[in-house]
Write a protein that holds these residues in place. Sequence first.
Motif, short mmCIF file in Angstrom:
data_model
loop_
_atom_site.label_atom_id
_atom_site.label_comp_id
_atom_site.label_asym_id
_atom_site.label_seq_id
_atom_site.Cartn_x
_atom_site.Cartn_y
_atom_site.Cartn_z
N ARG A 48 44.98 33.36 44.22
CA ARG A 48 45.10 32.36 43.16
C ARG A 48 43.96 31.35 43.22
NH1 ARG A 48 50.75 32.85 44.42
NH2 ARG A 48 50.67 30.99 45.71
N ALA A 49 43.55 30.97 44.43
CA ALA A 49 42.43 30.03 44.59
C ALA A 49 41.14 30.66 44.06
CB ALA A 49 42.27 29.63 46.05
N ARG A 50 40.92 31.91 44.37
CA ARG A 50 39.72 32.62 43.89
C ARG A 50 39.73 32.69 42.37
NH1 ARG A 50 37.95 37.62 42.36
NH2 ARG A 50 35.92 38.26 43.15
N ASP A 51 40.86 33.07 41.80
CA ASP A 51 40.97 33.14 40.34
C ASP A 51 40.71 31.79 39.69
OD1 ASP A 51 41.56 35.82 40.59
OD2 ASP A 51 43.72 35.58 40.20
N ALA A 52 41.19 30.72 40.32
CA ALA A 52 41.00 29.38 39.77
C ALA A 52 39.52 28.99 39.75
CB ALA A 52 41.81 28.36 40.57
N VAL A 53 38.79 29.34 40.80
CA VAL A 53 37.36 29.03 40.85
C VAL A 53 36.62 29.81 39.77
CG1 VAL A 53 35.26 29.21 42.25
CG2 VAL A 53 37.35 28.37 43.28
N LEU A 54 36.92 31.09 39.65
CA LEU A 54 36.27 31.89 38.62
C LEU A 54 36.57 31.34 37.22
CD1 LEU A 54 36.76 35.55 39.95
CD2 LEU A 54 34.70 34.12 40.06
N LYS A 55 37.82 30.97 37.00
CA LYS A 55 38.21 30.43 35.69
C LYS A 55 37.50 29.11 35.42
CE LYS A 55 42.26 29.21 32.96
NZ LYS A 55 43.71 29.11 32.94
N GLY A 58 34.29 29.76 34.10
CA GLY A 58 34.30 30.59 32.90
C GLY A 58 33.90 32.03 33.15
N LEU A 59 34.24 32.54 34.31
CA LEU A 59 33.84 33.89 34.70
C LEU A 59 35.05 34.82 34.79
CD1 LEU A 59 31.42 32.96 37.61
CD2 LEU A 59 30.77 33.72 35.33
N ASP A 60 34.81 36.09 34.52
CA ASP A 60 35.79 37.12 34.82
C ASP A 60 35.19 38.01 35.89
OD1 ASP A 60 33.87 38.51 33.43
OD2 ASP A 60 35.20 39.20 31.83
N GLU A 61 35.92 39.03 36.31
CA GLU A 61 35.45 39.90 37.39
C GLU A 61 34.12 40.58 37.03
OE1 GLU A 61 36.53 40.18 40.48
OE2 GLU A 61 38.14 38.77 40.09
N LYS A 62 34.00 41.02 35.78
CA LYS A 62 32.79 41.73 35.37
C LYS A 62 31.57 40.80 35.41
CE LYS A 62 30.80 44.39 31.62
NZ LYS A 62 30.88 44.78 30.23
N SER A 63 31.70 39.62 34.84
CA SER A 63 30.56 38.69 34.83
C SER A 63 30.24 38.20 36.24
CB SER A 63 30.82 37.52 33.89
OG SER A 63 31.99 36.83 34.25
N TYR A 64 31.25 38.08 37.09
CA TYR A 64 31.02 37.70 38.49
C TYR A 64 30.21 38.77 39.20
CZ TYR A 64 32.09 36.83 43.42
OH TYR A 64 31.99 36.63 44.77
N ALA A 65 30.54 40.03 38.97
CA ALA A 65 29.83 41.13 39.61
C ALA A 65 28.39 41.24 39.12
CB ALA A 65 30.57 42.44 39.35
N GLU A 66 28.13 40.81 37.89
CA GLU A 66 26.80 40.91 37.31
C GLU A 66 25.91 39.71 37.61
OE1 GLU A 66 27.71 41.46 33.19
OE2 GLU A 66 28.20 43.59 33.44
N MET A 67 26.44 38.71 38.31
CA MET A 67 25.65 37.51 38.62
C MET A 67 24.52 37.85 39.58
SD MET A 67 28.55 34.62 39.29
CE MET A 67 27.40 33.32 39.61
#
Length: 98
Positions: A48-55, A58-67
């Motif tokens: 949940r903490a990880r999801d909160a940071v990504l949110k 403004g990132l989702d898993e795909k955009s995080y992987a492409e950073m």
Amino acid sequence: MSLSISAMRNIAFPTGYSGPARQKSDESGFDLALAELKELASKTPAERARDAVLKRHGLDEKSYAEMPEDSRKLLEREIAEAVQRAIQTKDQATTRFA
């Protein structure tokens, strides 16, 4: 004077009444909210903490992987700090009620 439940079933709505009791419930909205709650409840505090940071970024898993790697490392450090805070908060809550 007593009133039975069966007598109350016979009360009709006034003509033209369209309030909440007459409207059908939005089952799809309820089902969606219930599914979201189940998903959230199944996650660990770290997830949940990880999801909160990504949110927050403004990132989702795909955009995080492409950073780019350097940006991702900075974000991973922020995620690690958020996870650590979540774990400490959980530990404090556990010891408080133990």
